[in-house]
Motif scaffolding. Structure first.
Motif, PDB file in Angstrom:
ATOM      1  N   UNK A  41       0.813  -1.210   0.000  1.00 36.43           N
ATOM      2  CA  UNK A  41       0.000   0.000   0.000  1.00 36.43           C
ATOM      3  C   UNK A  41       0.843   1.256   0.000  1.00 36.43           C
ATOM      4  N   UNK A  42       1.978   1.200   0.687  1.00 35.27           N
ATOM      5  CA  UNK A  42       2.883   2.354   0.728  1.00 35.27           C
ATOM      6  C   UNK A  42       3.513   2.603  -0.638  1.00 35.27           C
ATOM      7  N   UNK A  43       4.031   1.545  -1.238  1.00 35.99           N
ATOM      8  CA  UNK A  43       4.671   1.651  -2.550  1.00 35.99           C
ATOM      9  C   UNK A  43       3.690   2.180  -3.597  1.00 35.99           C
ATOM     10  N   UNK A  44       2.439   1.713  -3.506  1.00 38.32           N
ATOM     11  CA  UNK A  44       1.426   2.100  -4.494  1.00 38.32           C
ATOM     12  C   UNK A  44       0.626   3.333  -4.081  1.00 38.32           C
ATOM     13  N   UNK A  45       1.073   3.967  -2.985  1.00 36.73           N
ATOM     14  CA  UNK A  45       0.459   5.216  -2.512  1.00 36.73           C
ATOM     15  C   UNK A  45      -1.042   5.055  -2.265  1.00 36.73           C
ATOM     16  N   UNK A  46      -1.375   3.974  -1.585  1.00 39.38           N
ATOM     17  CA  UNK A  46      -2.760   3.754  -1.189  1.00 39.38           C
ATOM     18  C   UNK A  46      -3.245   4.953  -0.354  1.00 39.38           C
ATOM     19  N   UNK A  47      -4.412   5.525  -0.678  1.00 37.24           N
ATOM     20  CA  UNK A  47      -4.871   6.742   0.004  1.00 37.24           C
ATOM     21  C   UNK A  47      -4.961   6.600   1.526  1.00 37.24           C
ATOM     22  N   UNK A  48      -5.423   5.441   2.003  1.00 36.41           N
ATOM     23  CA  UNK A  48      -5.556   5.241   3.453  1.00 36.41           C
ATOM     24  C   UNK A  48      -4.186   5.229   4.125  1.00 36.41           C
ATOM     25  N   UNK A  49      -3.227   4.540   3.508  1.00 34.03           N
ATOM     26  CA  UNK A  49      -1.863   4.493   4.035  1.00 34.03           C
ATOM     27  C   UNK A  49      -1.258   5.896   4.065  1.00 34.03           C
ATOM     28  N   UNK A  50      -1.430   6.629   2.995  1.00 36.06           N
ATOM     29  CA  UNK A  50      -0.842   7.971   2.909  1.00 36.06           C
ATOM     30  C   UNK A  50      -1.462   8.927   3.914  1.00 36.06           C
ATOM     31  N   UNK A  51      -2.730   8.717   4.234  1.00 31.67           N
ATOM     32  CA  UNK A  51      -3.371   9.549   5.267  1.00 31.67           C
ATOM     33  C   UNK A  51      -2.718   9.294   6.633  1.00 31.67           C
ATOM     34  N   UNK A  52      -2.388   8.040   6.899  1.00 28.44           N
ATOM     35  CA  UNK A  52      -1.739   7.706   8.174  1.00 28.44           C
ATOM     36  C   UNK A  52      -0.365   8.369   8.269  1.00 28.44           C
ATOM     37  N   UNK A  53       0.386   8.282   7.190  1.00 24.97           N
ATOM     38  CA  UNK A  53       1.712   8.902   7.177  1.00 24.97           C
ATOM     39  C   UNK A  53       1.597  10.420   7.320  1.00 24.97           C
ATOM     40  N   UNK A  54       0.598  10.984   6.667  1.00 24.53           N
ATOM     41  CA  UNK A  54       0.404  12.440   6.729  1.00 24.53           C
ATOM     42  C   UNK A  54       0.076  12.916   8.138  1.00 24.53           C
ATOM     43  N   UNK A  55      -0.662  12.115   8.875  1.00 23.77           N
ATOM     44  CA  UNK A  55      -0.989  12.492  10.261  1.00 23.77           C
ATOM     45  C   UNK A  55       0.292  12.578  11.090  1.00 23.77           C
ATOM     46  N   UNK A  56       1.160  11.582  10.942  1.00 26.19           N
ATOM     47  CA  UNK A  56       2.438  11.608  11.672  1.00 26.19           C
ATOM     48  C   UNK A  56       3.255  12.822  11.270  1.00 26.19           C
ATOM     49  N   UNK A  57       3.310  13.114   9.990  1.00 23.94           N
ATOM     50  CA  UNK A  57       4.093  14.255   9.508  1.00 23.94           C
ATOM     51  C   UNK A  57       3.524  15.565  10.014  1.00 23.94           C
TER      52      UNK A  57
END
Length: 543
Positions: free
Chosen positions: A152-168
């Motif tokens: 999901x990370x490699x393919x920029x899955x929207x849900x995964x990217x939302x999680x990373x964005x919250x941390x950032x």
């Protein structure tokens, strides 16, 4: 004013010096460091840090983990509580944080990123985007824990990217988990915002990730052991390396912790200051930990060692208070409430029967010291139309039982456990912590499983002459009893499994990873046999 002095050879990792010094500790801080003519032959150095650990895998609650770890010079951990989160959700994470606060030790907990770990298994808890937002907004939550969904990370899955964005958004790093990923795939994973990985099992893989800016944690736990493969990275990349245990069973923790890795590295000729930067300094800087580096003005978090080779620890200090001395903890056990999620009925031997569709099956191949499980073809026994273990070929029945609701057990076959009689079982089963069991016959498997169901959590062994259960009432994965008593009990049940024939170094730790679907190649979830390369369910019988 609480002021005292300690004399010794101060090992200044920042300035790379070893000098006779007197350090002055005042109100929990290092207020002065002054050179002196002579000092006792003891070495004062920064405390050790475990840069990635699941405290739950020690089968101890955080306060008990700290009592054992501090004896070995550990003053802090970077702790991913996703094990208890898979059982109890956000409530489980909050339990770990609150228990950790009850003791003078520095736990830095993360917000679990993948709970449930996959949709191909049944978990007891869930961490939603709203939960992540809440957890990461708290000062006591330091990072987004290992992002296991690498596809999901490699393919920029929207849900995964939302999680990373919250941390950032909260300025907190994101831990990785990408075993075997190299080249362009590794680059895509890292550039999504992932900063560390503890899953490398070859130097080639680690070097690939280092070149894209990732930091590597060299792991040496009770099951996965990557020290030998990766330790030479310290020579050129010591500023980007950390030490971690990932998973540490109680008997191993009683024997040693990060101090053992430091000693091993020094004994094979690695530069002392580079090794200590890896063990003591790099995690502080990466995770912005409020842990002292043995400089004036720092928190008085330090250790005293007899030497700089074996690293036998004389004393451990946190916030200027001595918490361990000469192999003994000085911290009391802390009473703890129970938290759990366990709801399944006892099983019968018939529940573990499987109709044979031939005698050739896919076999999970367990490997000592590795989480990777290759698949192989194997021959089973057929008795009255039922598929059974082939003890002579060490192909044994393995089962995963849903512990959150009544469902039929999932059944497959596994190699390299070596049991010649009976069965072993555990409700410590990464990541969803359903019940796992390996055994030679259905009756033994059912008996071992039922011991755990009756106790609502634990590890068990059943032989021809003896039944043994180590209860784990906290989430079915931890005990709230004295950590040293649990270490003794674990040593006993581990020895029992080996007397039953297991040749594995740590049979229960190895068993706990046989349902970890995010590690290839072949695993078993409560829903069925799973191909970790194709990320889909797989048939058991071969054509």
């Amino acid at each position: 004013m609480n002021t005292f002095f300690i004399d010794g050879q101060l090992v200044d990792v920042i300035n790379k010096t070893i000098v006779n010094n007197r350090i002055t500790i005042k109100d929990g801080l290092i207020s002065a460091i002054n050179p002196i003519e002579s000092a006792p032959k003891q070495y004062i150095l920064p405390g050790f840090i475990d840069a990635h650990v699941h405290v739950e895998s020690s089968m101890l609650i955080p306060s008990e983990f700290a009592r054992l770890a501090s004896v070995h010079g550990t003053v802090a951990t970077v702790s991913d509580p996703h094990e208890i989160a898979n059982v109890c959700g956000k409530e489980g994470v909050e339990y770990m944080i609150e228990n950790g606060k009850q003791i003078n030790f520095k736990f830095y907990f993360g917000a679990p990123s993948c709970v449930p770990a996959t949709p191909f298994e049944t978990a007891g808890g869930e961490i939603s985007l709203e939960d992540l937002e809440d957890l990461l907004s708290r000062p006591e939550v330091s990072y987004l824990a290992e992002m296991m969904n690498w596809p999901g990370t490699v393919n920029r899955d929207p849900e995964v990217m939302k999680k990373i964005a919250i941390a950032q958004k909260f300025g907190k790093p994101v831990d990785g988990h990408a075993p075997g990923l190299k080249g362009e795939m590794a680059k895509k994973y890292i550039t999504a915002g992932i900063s560390t990985d503890h899953e490398c099992f070859t130097a080639e893989e680690a070097l690939d990730k280092l070149q894209y800016g990732m930091k590597i944690a060299i792991r040496e736990g009770s099951a996965a052991k990557n020290f030998d493969a990766l330790i030479d990275l310290i020579d050129d990349y010591y500023d980007k390396i950390m030490f971690c245990s990932d998973d540490k069973h109680p008997d191993n923790l009683a024997e040693g912790h990060i101090n053992k890795l430091v000693s091993r590295a020094v004994k094979i000729g690695k530069d002392l200051f580079k090794v200590l930067q890896v063990a003591c300094i790099n995690p502080i800087e990466h995770y912005q930990m409020d842990v002292g580096k043995l400089q004036v003005g720092d928190k008085a978090d330090f250790i005293i060692s007899k030497d700089l080779v074996a690293f036998d620890i004389i004393a451990t200090y946190v916030n200027g208070k001595k918490i361990a001395e000469n192999g003994q903890t000085l911290m009391p056990s802390i009473p703890s409430n129970l938290i759990n999620n366990f709801n399944t009925s006892p099983k019968s031997p018939a529940d573990f029967e499987i109709q044979a569709k031939g005698d050739s099956v896919k076999v999970i191949v367990a490997q000592d010291g590795q989480l990777i499980t290759p698949q192989a073809a194997g021959k089973i026994k057929i008795k009255e139309g039922l598929a059974e273990s082939n003890i002579e070929e060490d192909i044994l029945k393995i089962s995963v039982i849903n512990r959150y609701e009544d469902q039929s057990p999932a059944i497959s076959f596994i190699k390299n456990f070596g049991l010649k009689e009976g069965a072993i079982a555990s409700s410590v089963g990464h990541d969803s912590h359903n019940i796992l069991a390996v055994g030679v016959d259905n009756t033994s498997i059912a008996k071992a499983v039922n011991l755990i169901i009756e106790a609502k959590g634990g590890i068990s062994a059943v032989s021809k002459t003896e039944d043994f259960l180590l209860p784990l009432p906290i989430g079915g994965i931890m005990s709230n009893e004295n950590g040293y008593d649990i270490a003794t009990a674990y040593t006993k049940i581990d020895l029992m499994a080996k007397k039953m024939g297991s040749t594995l170094n740590s049979p229960f730790m190895t068993l706990s990873f046989m349902a970890l679907l995010v590690i290839p190649e072949l695993k078993l979830s409560d829903q069925g046999l799973f191909d970790g390369l194709k990320f889909e369910f797989s048939p058991l019988f071969l054509e």
